[in-house]
Design an enzyme around this catalytic site. Structure first.
Site, PDB file in Angstrom:
ATOM      1  N   ARG A  41       0.797  -1.215   0.000  1.00 48.99           N
ATOM      2  CA  ARG A  41       0.000   0.000   0.000  1.00 48.99           C
ATOM      3  C   ARG A  41       0.836   1.274   0.000  1.00 48.99           C
ATOM      4  O   ARG A  41       0.575   2.185  -0.793  1.00 48.99           O
ATOM      5  CB  ARG A  41      -0.991  -0.017   1.179  1.00 48.99           C
ATOM      6  CG  ARG A  41      -1.907   1.215   1.284  1.00 48.99           C
ATOM      7  CD  ARG A  41      -2.448   1.690  -0.053  1.00 48.99           C
ATOM      8  NE  ARG A  41      -3.052   0.654  -0.856  1.00 48.99           N
ATOM      9  CZ  ARG A  41      -3.290   0.756  -2.157  1.00 48.99           C
ATOM     10  NH1 ARG A  41      -2.938   1.848  -2.806  1.00 48.99           N
ATOM     11  NH2 ARG A  41      -3.849  -0.237  -2.803  1.00 48.99           N
ATOM     12  N   LYS A  55       1.936  24.652  -3.896  1.00 46.15           N
ATOM     13  CA  LYS A  55       0.682  24.038  -3.437  1.00 46.15           C
ATOM     14  C   LYS A  55       0.806  22.524  -3.514  1.00 46.15           C
ATOM     15  O   LYS A  55       0.095  21.826  -4.237  1.00 46.15           O
ATOM     16  CB  LYS A  55      -0.487  24.546  -4.279  1.00 46.15           C
ATOM     17  CG  LYS A  55      -0.708  26.048  -4.137  1.00 46.15           C
ATOM     18  CD  LYS A  55      -1.804  26.542  -5.058  1.00 46.15           C
ATOM     19  CE  LYS A  55      -1.967  28.058  -4.941  1.00 46.15           C
ATOM     20  NZ  LYS A  55      -2.998  28.584  -5.861  1.00 46.15           N
ATOM     21  N   LYS A  62       4.218  39.084  -3.601  1.00 40.45           N
ATOM     22  CA  LYS A  62       2.853  38.875  -4.085  1.00 40.45           C
ATOM     23  C   LYS A  62       1.950  39.958  -3.498  1.00 40.45           C
ATOM     24  O   LYS A  62       2.416  40.951  -2.931  1.00 40.45           O
ATOM     25  CB  LYS A  62       2.401  37.451  -3.729  1.00 40.45           C
ATOM     26  CG  LYS A  62       3.344  36.384  -4.309  1.00 40.45           C
ATOM     27  CD  LYS A  62       2.788  34.991  -4.187  1.00 40.45           C
ATOM     28  CE  LYS A  62       1.715  34.753  -5.213  1.00 40.45           C
ATOM     29  NZ  LYS A  62       1.214  33.347  -5.184  1.00 40.45           N
ATOM     30  N   GLU A  94       4.620  39.719  -8.361  1.00 41.75           N
ATOM     31  CA  GLU A  94       3.262  39.623  -8.901  1.00 41.75           C
ATOM     32  C   GLU A  94       2.751  41.025  -9.190  1.00 41.75           C
ATOM     33  O   GLU A  94       2.860  41.933  -8.353  1.00 41.75           O
ATOM     34  CB  GLU A  94       2.342  38.930  -7.890  1.00 41.75           C
ATOM     35  CG  GLU A  94       0.916  38.792  -8.375  1.00 41.75           C
ATOM     36  CD  GLU A  94       0.030  38.109  -7.347  1.00 41.75           C
ATOM     37  OE1 GLU A  94      -1.163  38.452  -7.286  1.00 41.75           O
ATOM     38  OE2 GLU A  94       0.530  37.247  -6.599  1.00 41.75           O
ATOM     39  N   ASP A 105      -1.445  37.240 -12.371  1.00 40.97           N
ATOM     40  CA  ASP A 105      -2.350  36.272 -11.746  1.00 40.97           C
ATOM     41  C   ASP A 105      -3.810  36.576 -12.079  1.00 40.97           C
ATOM     42  O   ASP A 105      -4.238  37.738 -12.050  1.00 40.97           O
ATOM     43  CB  ASP A 105      -2.139  36.326 -10.226  1.00 40.97           C
ATOM     44  CG  ASP A 105      -2.854  35.220  -9.479  1.00 40.97           C
ATOM     45  OD1 ASP A 105      -3.313  34.259 -10.121  1.00 40.97           O
ATOM     46  OD2 ASP A 105      -2.951  35.313  -8.244  1.00 40.97           O
TER      47      ASP A 105
END
Length: 290
Positions: free
Chosen positions: A101, A136, A168, A200, A221
């Protein structure tokens, strides 16, 4: 920013991750113990889907730490169809059953990421655009997920916070509240030998400021391909050598439009945060003598 995967770092990470995934199952396998499975055996890992292969080094390390061995038939980055054999596992029956597994969990995720990445790479073929991962990733699986993106034909983005400066939207707010300008941040980043400086941008004004400050890459973005193209064109008018990256909600259906609008890079969070695991199986074929 890393441009290559350090094989020594990968080996260390594979050893660490293998220990974690095996530890999740506890110190023993009571099912195998009570049934008295003994002796060596052999099992085959097969796919039921058409996939791009990834994660073999990690899976091999899981097998090794459980006392089994993996002999791979396929290779990372290769595409195989339903019914194809990825490799053979050999070892004591208790080892093969214990490894089943956790080994499949890693391979199903890795191959799922690589397969999705290859679809995006093929969608921008004929352009110079490169597909990137993001941060992410699943907690603890950053390097594993990134290797799967690379196996699928994608490229590395930043793997951590320590080498690449990336301002950002929230950074813009704090920068303004602190009364600092972007030029001072770029100068400090250069002084600290940052590998790259990326910003950004949300408007033409941001583009002008970033280009004037001398950043290396702009991130645009959540814009349509048309809106992206307008800002990318402005950026290259102001700084011809600047890199431009599109990000935010880009799908397999729209990625080609961003590439054609001038994106040097497209970063896709869904490659790792919403990966669809592929369908793999491990089937014990026979007991071995010895």
């Amino acid at each position: 920013m890393a441009t290559d995967l350090d094989p020594h770092a990968l080996l260390r990470n594979a050893r660490w991750l293998a220990a974690q995934v095996l530890a999740e199952d506890g110190s023993s396998d009571i099912t195998t113990d009570v049934m008295g499975a003994s002796g060596p055996c052999e099992g085959t890992v097969r796919t039921r889907d058409t996939i791009v292969v990834a994660g073999l080094a990690y899976a091999a390390e899981v097998a090794a730490q459980a006392g089994a061995s993996a002999e791979w038939i396929a290779g990372d980055g290769g595409r195989v169809g339903p019914g194809a054999e990825l490799g053979i596992l050999k070892g004591h029956a208790s080892s093969v059953l214990r490894v089943e597994r956790p080994l499949l969990n890693l391979l199903q995720r890795g191959c799922g990421i690589a397969t999705a990445t290859r679809c995006f790479v093929e969608a921008v073929s004929g352009t110079t655009c490169r597909i990137l991962h993001t941060r992410k990733t699943a907690p603890g699986l950053r390097l594993f997920d990134a290797t799967a993106v690379v196996a699928g034909g994608g490229h590395l983005h930043r793997l951590g916070l320590d080498r690449v400066v990336m301002l950002k939207d929230n950074h813009w707010v704090l920068l303004q509240e602190a009364g600092r300008n972007l030029e001072s941040v770029v100068q400090e980043a250069r002084r600290r030998s940052a590998a790259a400086i990326q910003v950004e941008v949300e408007s033409a004004e941001h583009v002008e400021l970033a280009c004037r400050a001398g950043v290396d890459r702009l991130l645009i973005d959540n814009r349509t391909p048309e809106e992206f193209g307008v800002l990318a064109t402005l950026a290259r008018q102001r700084a011809p050598a600047i890199e431009v990256e599109a990000t935010g909600g880009i799908t397999l259906q729209t990625v080609g439009a961003y590439a054609r609008a001038g994106a040097d890079f497209v970063s896709i969070g869904a490659l790792t945060h919403s990966v669809q695991a592929v369908d793999l199986t491990l089937e014990i074929d026979k007991a071995l003598s010895g």
